[in-house]
Design a protein around this motif. Structure first.
Motif, mmCIF file in Angstrom:
data_model
loop_
_atom_site.group_PDB
_atom_site.id
_atom_site.type_symbol
_atom_site.label_atom_id
_atom_site.label_comp_id
_atom_site.label_asym_id
_atom_site.label_seq_id
_atom_site.Cartn_x
_atom_site.Cartn_y
_atom_site.Cartn_z
ATOM 1 N N GLU A 2 27.720 29.240 5.119
ATOM 2 C CA GLU A 2 28.847 28.474 5.142
ATOM 3 C C GLU A 2 29.544 29.110 6.460
ATOM 4 O O GLU A 2 30.209 28.270 7.264
ATOM 5 N N MET A 3 29.631 30.409 6.493
ATOM 6 C CA MET A 3 30.254 30.859 7.917
ATOM 7 C C MET A 3 29.342 30.344 9.246
ATOM 8 O O MET A 3 30.271 30.222 10.248
ATOM 9 N N GLU A 4 28.233 30.096 9.033
ATOM 10 C CA GLU A 4 27.500 29.614 10.320
ATOM 11 C C GLU A 4 28.341 28.360 10.366
ATOM 12 O O GLU A 4 28.384 27.950 11.712
ATOM 13 N N MET A 5 28.469 27.297 9.440
ATOM 14 C CA MET A 5 29.154 26.147 9.830
ATOM 15 C C MET A 5 30.628 26.360 10.201
ATOM 16 O O MET A 5 30.742 25.506 11.195
ATOM 17 N N VAL A 6 31.411 27.219 9.775
ATOM 18 C CA VAL A 6 32.657 27.597 10.406
ATOM 19 C C VAL A 6 32.479 27.775 11.879
ATOM 20 O O VAL A 6 33.336 27.489 12.584
#
Lengths: 209, 209, 209, 209
Positions: free
Chosen positions: D135-139
């Motif tokens: 998820e952090m990668e997407m952010v």
DNA sequence: AATGAATGAGTTTTCATTCAT
DNA sequence: CATGAATGAAAACTCATTCAT
């Protein structure tokens, strides 16, 4: 004891004892027939007279049943033995009587003792040690009797010989049940007792005098 | 033999023998560790060095493995015993030597004999009889030796006494492995042999002369 | 209300309220820890301080507990919010204060709101609608405030824009608890409030004047 | 990756991938309908088109299914997002396009994202961290875009503001699916996109020009 | 009202066995 | 002959719910 206690969800200790007695009784008769692994928990519950859910109110896992069964067997054997041997006075006659009593008990509990030997290995090693400890207590009973006989001047034996003989007595009692397919064709329990006693006493009797 | 033969899909009998030997070897080491019921067929196949599919080319059911294992154990024990006892001539010394050899063999095979006692019950009663027959043959070996001793005038024993003593010898051998947790703390195998021989011979030696 | 009432066997309504409060308190702390499905009714009863039998005097099914918990959470949140927003007068400052209060409440109830989002789906759709209705009431509070601001000439917004902004406020409050693993590393609740307010007001502030 | 791999009994990796894809597909559709806990492993197997035994050839425990499902969802979302954002050049238009694409993806995967939020808590914390990492990668994708815009002089933002805005974008995308019962009555996805973009850009657009 | 023992349907998981390749 | 993927019956164990006391 301590950790050698099986946890129950039910609080009423009296009830726990009653239910577990039912459970053990049913389980023993099933284990005699088909062994621990071929017996299901549902069968145990049914044989005990209650539902599977109730069974699990009194144990945590199937292995608990095995532990309770093994524990109960030796408890019963020891109790019967305690009764039989408590009048013992360190004479040749009392030794003879003790061995005869022990063989009788082992004759009575032969199937139970078979269960112990066949299934105990499945218990956690802690429990095995605990149960074998009880066995050692029984062997120690014979050691005590023999020791008294020595003290009374009936026999002349070293500590090591006492240990060996006590073990032999113990094993010969188990052997009666263990190898009943062979032994019980040849002898009655009384004949077997006589034979083994003669053989044991040959080894221990002080040369006349 | 006849029905005491496990069916294989594979025709090549040499190969069957080889694969089954691999299988038994793997299975024995697994059974020692965790018993028959806690061992899976997949584990047996892996331990044997082939796939589960191949395993089933050489047996029909998991119970066949147990049978093959039990059979193989007694076959090995008997073979070793035959070698050890074939020079026997009916003397006190040869009896002593035979018992000592037997105890040594039982010391060597103690874990295997344990397997036999713990798992044999799971076999169909036909197979049990067959395997216990082999045991009887071993007991009979001692009966023969004792008989020869009697014939040679070394001992004075009835047929029944011979049977009883042969059984005792046999059981004391098994007891070494069976109760190793107790016995092997007290004695070395040699000491144990001496001790048991002394008791046995106390009972059988002809009153001096 | 009507069907959104959980039936109790016990008549004394005061007692029902007391017991349910105990129950909800215990259940919430369990649900925080392990979720609704991993929590057993026995655990809920124990955490509430009474027996499983008593628990079922105050509910009909386990799902009732979930309903009561969800209901109670929003009831508490709403109550706190009502207190915080009742002095509101339709000014920019009062909006700011309202949002800040709301964020503070959401910070306080973050775990409870998490429960709502994760477990509400397990309720019957009737109950879901009922509870989401309460949520809508909260969103409506912000709509009202915004509406007043518009009426007071503070902002220039269409009804739709008001709805959108109210939703955004509401979601940003939940997001603080929801994504606390990410947000609470970056900001304190005060910084987060400032940031989101600036961002919201950029969208709503009437161009200077 | 490494420890974040579910063990399979089946060796053929291609087959494992195929079967797991079937499994995840079936599981997702069941989880959408009734959630993870109300879905049984048998149902998952049936929905995947194979037997319960086969299911367990490809996983170790039911929790493995959940992990595989969560992993697969974010993998799919990320893949779609990578495709959509890879032409991004750091202009206002490309940011707008990126956000619109993201919202479209979230519209498409709204039920799957719901599953993630509702069930992820049941995973071991290691797996949660791993998945939240995605998820952090997407952010981070949005952070990168915003950063480029700043570098290109389109916006004037601090690093912290970039982080906050990227989070807001991300959450507003999820909110669309999350609160679809409220949002999707008010807006079409396009209208929602426009609305949110306007707010976002009000906050970031460089003063005048 | 409160208790907690009893229940059994339902769940996950295992594993002997088969069979197509 | 050898392989190993597929199968499903069967097992252990759980837990929401009831009900006699």
């Amino acid at each position: 004891m301590g950790k050698h206690t099986v946890q129950a969800s039910v609080k009423d200790e009296k009830l726990v004892a009653v239910r577990r007695a039912q459970m053990v009784k049913g389980a023993v008769s099933l284990f005699k027939e088909k062994g621990f692994h071929r017996t299901t928990t549902r069968e145990i519950a049914r044989a005990a007279g209650f539902s599977i859910g109730t069974l699990y109110e009194y144990i945590r896992t199937k292995d608990d049943v095995l532990y309770l069964v093994c524990d109960s067997i030796y408890e019963n054997v020891k109790e019967r033995l305690d009764q039989a041997l408590n009048t013992e006075k360190g004479s040749l006659e009392s030794l003879t009587a003790a061995v005869a009593s022990y063989f009788k008990v082992m004759n009575e509990f032969q199937e139970e003792v078979l269960i112990l030997y066949q299934e105990m290995q499945s218990l956690p090693s802690e429990s095995i040690k605990y149960i074998l400890g009880k066995e050692m207590e029984m062997v120690a009973m014979f050691e005590t009797i023999l020791q008294k006989c020595v003290e009374n001047g009936e026999f002349l034996l070293t500590k090591r010989e006492i240990d060996g003989i006590a073990h032999n007595i113990f094993v010969q009692g188990q052997m009666w049940g263990f190898r009943r397919w062979a032994m019980q064709k040849l002898y009655t329990i009384e004949e077997y007792t006589d034979l083994q006693l003669r053989y044991l006493l040959n080894g221990v009797r002080m040369r006349d005098i």
